[in-house]
Design an enzyme around this catalytic site. Structure first.
Site, PDB file in Angstrom:
ATOM      1  N   LYS A 205       0.643  -1.540  -0.273  1.00 20.39           N
ATOM      2  CA  LYS A 205      -0.145  -0.194  -0.041  1.00 20.39           C
ATOM      3  C   LYS A 205       0.613   1.426  -0.158  1.00 20.39           C
ATOM      4  O   LYS A 205       0.757   2.105  -0.628  1.00 20.39           O
ATOM      5  CB  LYS A 205      -0.597   0.081   1.367  1.00 20.39           C
ATOM      6  CG  LYS A 205      -1.606   1.046   1.660  1.00 20.39           C
ATOM      7  CD  LYS A 205      -2.738   1.124   2.700  1.00 20.39           C
ATOM      8  CE  LYS A 205      -3.482   2.402   2.365  1.00 20.39           C
ATOM      9  NZ  LYS A 205      -4.420   2.521   3.568  1.00 20.39           N
ATOM     10  N   GLU A 211      11.052  -4.347   4.726  1.00 18.67           N
ATOM     11  CA  GLU A 211      10.872  -5.895   3.887  1.00 18.67           C
ATOM     12  C   GLU A 211      10.338  -6.069   2.718  1.00 18.67           C
ATOM     13  O   GLU A 211      11.109  -6.170   1.983  1.00 18.67           O
ATOM     14  CB  GLU A 211       9.932  -6.455   4.496  1.00 18.67           C
ATOM     15  CG  GLU A 211      10.269  -6.920   6.031  1.00 18.67           C
ATOM     16  CD  GLU A 211       9.592  -4.816   7.188  1.00 18.67           C
ATOM     17  OE1 GLU A 211       9.692  -4.407   6.466  1.00 18.67           O
ATOM     18  OE2 GLU A 211       9.671  -5.267   8.535  1.00 18.67           O
ATOM     19  N   GLY A 266      -4.502  -1.314   5.111  1.00 22.01           N
ATOM     20  CA  GLY A 266      -3.864  -2.590   4.726  1.00 22.01           C
ATOM     21  C   GLY A 266      -4.426  -4.157   5.449  1.00 22.01           C
ATOM     22  O   GLY A 266      -4.225  -5.064   4.046  1.00 22.01           O
ATOM     23  N   ARG A 267      -4.812  -4.324   6.491  1.00 23.89           N
ATOM     24  CA  ARG A 267      -5.304  -5.669   6.861  1.00 23.89           C
ATOM     25  C   ARG A 267      -6.639  -5.858   6.387  1.00 23.89           C
ATOM     26  O   ARG A 267      -7.493  -6.895   6.883  1.00 23.89           O
ATOM     27  CB  ARG A 267      -5.260  -5.696   8.666  1.00 23.89           C
ATOM     28  CG  ARG A 267      -5.792  -4.569   9.270  1.00 23.89           C
ATOM     29  CD  ARG A 267      -5.231  -4.730  11.067  1.00 23.89           C
ATOM     30  NE  ARG A 267      -5.962  -3.436  11.163  1.00 23.89           N
ATOM     31  CZ  ARG A 267      -5.627  -2.445  11.630  1.00 23.89           C
ATOM     32  NH1 ARG A 267      -4.181  -2.280  10.832  1.00 23.89           N
ATOM     33  NH2 ARG A 267      -5.731  -1.061  12.130  1.00 23.89           N
ATOM     34  N   GLU A 352      -4.045  -6.195  15.369  1.00 21.86           N
ATOM     35  CA  GLU A 352      -3.481  -4.712  14.800  1.00 21.86           C
ATOM     36  C   GLU A 352      -4.497  -3.733  14.802  1.00 21.86           C
ATOM     37  O   GLU A 352      -4.621  -2.751  15.447  1.00 21.86           O
ATOM     38  CB  GLU A 352      -2.807  -4.898  13.220  1.00 21.86           C
ATOM     39  CG  GLU A 352      -2.479  -3.971  12.967  1.00 21.86           C
ATOM     40  CD  GLU A 352      -1.202  -4.129  11.605  1.00 21.86           C
ATOM     41  OE1 GLU A 352      -0.047  -3.982  12.027  1.00 21.86           O
ATOM     42  OE2 GLU A 352      -2.110  -3.884  10.164  1.00 21.86           O
ATOM     43  N   HIS A 383      -2.779 -32.890  19.419  1.00 24.11           N
ATOM     44  CA  HIS A 383      -1.631 -33.454  20.112  1.00 24.11           C
ATOM     45  C   HIS A 383      -0.594 -32.465  19.830  1.00 24.11           C
ATOM     46  O   HIS A 383       0.543 -33.141  20.532  1.00 24.11           O
ATOM     47  CB  HIS A 383      -1.238 -33.978  18.462  1.00 24.11           C
ATOM     48  CG  HIS A 383      -2.986 -35.353  17.937  1.00 24.11           C
ATOM     49  ND1 HIS A 383      -2.642 -36.733  18.839  1.00 24.11           N
ATOM     50  CD2 HIS A 383      -3.843 -35.909  17.445  1.00 24.11           C
ATOM     51  CE1 HIS A 383      -4.121 -37.535  18.169  1.00 24.11           C
ATOM     52  NE2 HIS A 383      -3.948 -36.003  17.498  1.00 24.11           N
ATOM     53  N   LYS A 511       9.523   0.065  13.772  1.00 26.44           N
ATOM     54  CA  LYS A 511      10.317   0.406  12.355  1.00 26.44           C
ATOM     55  C   LYS A 511      11.466   1.237  12.605  1.00 26.44           C
ATOM     56  O   LYS A 511      12.505   0.995  12.108  1.00 26.44           O
ATOM     57  CB  LYS A 511       8.673   0.875  11.414  1.00 26.44           C
ATOM     58  CG  LYS A 511       8.465  -0.231  11.445  1.00 26.44           C
ATOM     59  CD  LYS A 511       7.345   0.081   9.760  1.00 26.44           C
ATOM     60  CE  LYS A 511       5.978  -0.844   9.780  1.00 26.44           C
ATOM     61  NZ  LYS A 511       5.173   0.019   8.996  1.00 26.44           N
TER      62      LYS A 511
HETATM   63  O1  LIG Z   1       1.214  -3.182   2.418  1.00 24.63           O
HETATM   64  P1  LIG Z   1       2.321  -2.168   3.129  1.00 24.63           P
HETATM   65  O2  LIG Z   1       2.423  -0.734   2.911  1.00 24.63           O
HETATM   66  O3  LIG Z   1       3.654  -2.770   2.490  1.00 24.63           O
HETATM   67  O4  LIG Z   1       2.216  -2.105   4.928  1.00 24.63           O
HETATM   68  C1  LIG Z   1       1.980  -3.969   4.854  1.00 24.63           C
HETATM   69  C2  LIG Z   1       1.842  -3.651   6.336  1.00 24.63           C
HETATM   70  O5  LIG Z   1       2.402  -3.061   7.365  1.00 24.63           O
HETATM   71  C3  LIG Z   1       1.712  -2.653   8.401  1.00 24.63           C
HETATM   72  O6  LIG Z   1       1.382  -1.370   7.914  1.00 24.63           O
HETATM   73  C4  LIG Z   1       1.868  -2.609   9.489  1.00 24.63           C
HETATM   74  O7  LIG Z   1       3.921  -2.679   9.331  1.00 24.63           O
HETATM   75  C5  LIG Z   1       0.283  -3.475   8.524  1.00 24.63           C
HETATM   76  O8  LIG Z   1      -0.678  -2.885   8.671  1.00 24.63           O
HETATM   77  C6  LIG Z   1       0.398  -3.280   6.643  1.00 24.63           C
HETATM   78  O9  LIG Z   1      -0.510  -4.330   6.633  1.00 24.63           O
END
Ligand SMILES: O=P(O)(O)OC[C@H]1O[C@](O)(CO)[C@@H](O)[C@@H]1O
Length: 552
Positions: A205, A211, A266-267, A352, A383, A511
Site C-alpha cells: 500500500k 521488508e 492494509g489488513r 493490529e 496432539h 520500524k
Molecule cells: O502494504 P504495506 O504498506 O507494505 O504495509 C504492510 C503492512 O505493514 C503494516 O503497516 C504494519 O507494519 C500493516 O498494517 C500492513 O498490512
C-alpha cells in the site's frame, strides 16, 4: 462516558457474579431448545454458539450493551464513508470494495463504487492477458509463476485465500509469496523459478515498507543481472499500491500499477487490487464470487437484528469472556487444511486492529481491549496444546471451523477430521464428572486406592466455551462471507471498546528504531545511544560477524 459507566455494562458486571457458576452442560439439560435458540444459519454456514457460558438472560444483557453503545449507527457510519479512522483522517470503506456494480456509494462528490469497478475491470483485463497466455515475458513465453512480494496485509490475506481456494484454479499458474526479509525465505521461494515465465507483483500500500522494498529490489537485481532484459522489466514486474509515484520510481510501468485507496486499511485490503495474486490464481470470476460472499455478509451485518447477527454475536461473546471472565486469549482452530493460514490472518486482522489502550478521545481505558488471537490446525493442536484448554488453569474460548464437503477426501479422512471437531467441542463443554470418571476407572479394574489416586487427574471440569462454524464447502463465496464475518466482529468490538480499530501506530516505533540500528550496523563505529542490553547485542553481533584480519 467510559464504557464501564454504561447501565448495560453495570448490569453485566453484577450478572457475572452468578453467571460464572453456570455450567453449559446444565444449561443444555434445562433447555431442550438451547441449540436452536443459540445458532444462526447464514446461507449454508451454520454458526452454533450454544456451547457458551451464557443463559438467555446473559444474551439479552449483551445485546443491550450493543444497543447502548449505538452500534447500529456506527455500522451505518462505516458503510456510508464517515471518517471513522479519525487519527488518520480516513474513511473505513473496505466494504465498498465488495459492492456490486449496480450499487452506487456516493461519498462527497465521488461514486466510490464506480472507482472500485474501474480498478476491478483493469484487474480483470490483466488477468485475462496473463491467464490466456497473451501476456509474454522477455523471451516471448507466457507466465507460469507469480510471486507476490508483500508483508502483513499485503501478504496474509492473499496467501490465505490462494491456499484455501487453489482447487478452483483452472490454469497451471503457481503462486508464491515472499514476505520475510530473511534471505533463506527469498531463496526457498525463488530457487526453482524460471525467470522467463515469472511475474513479480510488488504488493505494498505504502510502497515504503522496508521488508517488501528490500525483497523487491533484490529480486529486480537478480532478474536484471540474470536476464540482461533491462527493457523488459515491465513485462515481469507489476505493482499494487496506493503510492503511484514510488511504484513508478521503482521502475514499474504506470499502466501496470493497480491502485487502491487510503480508505482501505492494509489488513482489510485483500478485496482490493492487493488481491491480484488471488485473481490471477483462481480467475477473476472466482475473485468476484468471493467479493459477492463478503458483500452478502456485509448486508447481514448491516441489516440483521443483533439477536441474529453473527458478527455482533461473536463480538459480544468475545467481550463477555475478555472483559468479565478475564480471558486473555481466543483460539482459532480450523479443521480444514485449506484454512491453514486463517489463524495467522486473524492474528493481524484482530490484534493490529484492537490492540489499543486509549479510547477514541485519547483517554486511557480502564477495561481490557483486544485479546490475544492464536491457533493452528485443530487436528494437530489436539496432539499438542489442547491439554491446556481441557485441563489447564486458563479459560481459552475457541472457534472451531470446518466444511462438511471437502475438495478431496481419500477413504474416511474427512469424517475422521469432523468427528474430532465435534468430539472436542463436546468434551470441552461436558468434561467428565467425578462419577463418570469413577465408572470409567472401575471398568479398567483398578483397586479403590488406585482409583482415588487417579481421580483428580482424570476428572475434567468441562465448561469450556466454543463456537462452531460449519460451512457446507469452502468456496470463493463462503470464504468471502467467513472473512467478512470476522472483520465485522473486530469492528463491533472496537466500537464497544470505543477505540480506533483502523490505525496501527504501535508498529511504527520499532520500524523507526530498526532503520537507525541498521545504519549503525552497517557503519564502522557504533553510537552509544542505546540501552545497555541493545548496545551489547549490537556489539556482540558485530564481533561475531567481523571479518578475520588477514594476518591472524
Ligand atoms: O502494504 P504495506 O504498506 O507494505 O504495509 C504492510 C503492512 O505493514 C503494516 O503497516 C504494519 O507494519 C500493516 O498494517 C500492513 O498490512
Amino acid at each position: 462516558m467510559q464504557l464501564t459507566q454504561f447501565s448495560s455494562w453495570k448490569a453485566l458486571t453484577s450478572h457475572y457474579q452468578s453467571a460464572k457458576h453456570l455450567h453449559i452442560r446444565d444449561l443444555f439439560e434445562s433447555d431442550p431448545l438451547r441449540q436452536t435458540r443459540f445458532s444462526v444459519l447464514f446461507e449454508d454456514i451454520l454458526f452454533d454458539y450454544s456451547k457458551n457460558r451464557i443463559s438467555p438472560h446473559t444474551f439479552n444483557l449483551l445485546t443491550d450493551l450493543a444497543k447502548e453503545v449505538e452500534l447500529k449507527s456506527w455500522i451505518e457510519r462505516m458503510f456510508s464513508g464517515d471518517k471513522l479512522n479519525h487519527t488518520e483522517g480516513r474513511a473505513v470503506l473496505h466494504t465498498a470494495l465488495r459492492l456490486p456494480r449496480h450499487k452506487p456509494l456516493v461519498v462527497g462528490d465521488q461514486n466510490i463504487s464506480s472507482l472500485v469497478h474501474r480498478e476491478l475491470d483493469k484487474m480483470s483485463e490483466f488477468c485475462y492477458q496473463v491467464r490466456s497466455g497473451r501476456w509474454l515475458g522477455y523471451t516471448g513465453k507466457p507466465v507460469t509463476d507469480i510471486v507476490n512480494i508483500g508483508i502483513g496485509g499485503s501478504d496474509l490475506g492473499p496467501q490465505l485465500v490462494v491456499e484455501a481456494l487453489k482447487s478452483f484454479s483452472d490454469k497451471p499458474l503457481k503462486c508464491h509469496f515472499v514476505s520475510n526479509v530473511d534471505t533463506m525465505h527469498l531463496l526457498e521461494k525463488t530457487e526453482n523459478l524460471n525467470l522467463e515465465t515469472t511475474l513479480f507483483i510488488v504488493a505494498s500500500k505504502s510502497f515504503t515498507t522496508d521488508e517488501t522494498m528490500t525483497n523487491a529490489e533484490s529480486l529486480r537485481e537478480w532478474f536484471l543481472k540474470t536476464t540482461g532484459a533491462y527493457d523488459s522489466l515491465g513485462k515481469h514486474f507489476v505493482a499494487v499500491s496506493s503510492n503511484q509515484a514510488k511504484a513508478i520510481s521503482f521502475g514499474i510501468n504506470p499502466e501496470n500499477i493497480f491502485n487502491f485507496w487510503d480508505w482501505v486499511g492494509g489488513r482489510y485490503s485483500l478485496w482490493s487490487s492487493i488481491g491480484l495474486s488471488i485473481a490471477l490464481t483462481i480467475g477473476i470470476e472466482n475473485f468476484k464470487e468471493m467479493l459477492a460472499g463478503a458483500h452478502a455478509m456485509d448486508e447481514h451485518f448491516r441489516t440483521a437484528p443483533f439477536e441474529k447477527n453473527i458478527p455482533v454475536i461473536m463480538a459480544l461473546l468475545g467481550i463477555w469472556y475478555n472483559n468479565f471472565f478475564g480471558c486473555e486469549s481466543h483460539a482459532i482452530l480450523p479443521y480444514d487444511h485449506q484454512l491453514n493460514l486463517l489463524p495467522a490472518y486473524l492474528e493481524q486482522a484482530d490484534m493490529e486492529s484492537n490492540g489499543k489502550s486509549v479510547d477514541r478521545d485519547g483517554k486511557q481505558v480502564n477495561y481490557s481491549t483486544g485479546g490475544i488471537v492464536w491457533g493452528s490446525q485443530g487436528i494437530n493442536g489436539q496432539h499438542a496444546f489442547y491439554q491446556l484448554i481441557h485441563q489447564g488453569t486458563k479459560l481459552v474460548p475457541a472457534d472451531f471451523i470446518s466444511s462438511a464437503i471437502p475438495h478431496e477426501s481419500i477413504n474416511n479422512h474427512h469424517n475422521l477430521m469432523l468427528s474430532n471437531f465435534f468430539a472436542q467441542t463436546e468434551a470441552l463443554m461436558k468434561g467428565r464428572t467425578r462419577e463418570e470418571t469413577l465408572n470409567d476407572l472401575r471398568e479398567l479394574g483398578l483397586t479403590d486406592t488406585e482409583i482415588e489416586k487417579q481421580l483428580p487427574h482424570m476428572t475434567f471440569e468441562g465448561n469450556k466455551p466454543t463456537n462452531s462454524i460449519l460451512l457446507k464447502k469452502i468456496t470463493p463465496r463462503s470464504l468471502g462471507s467467513l472473512l467478512a464475518m470476522y472483520e465485522h466482529k473486530v469492528f463491533t468490538q472496537g466500537v464497544i471498546w470505543n477505540i480506533n480499530s483502523f490505525d496501527q501506530y504501535g508498529v511504527e516505533l520499532g520500524k523507526k528504531l530498526a532503520k537507525k540500528i541498521l545504519s549503525e550496523l552497517n557503519d564502522t563505529c557504533l553510537s552509544r545511544l542505546h540501552d545497555g542490553s541493545t548496545q551489547s547485542l549490537m556489539t556482540y553481533f558485530r564481533m561475531l560477524t567481523a571479518q578475520p584480519k588477514l594476518n591472524s
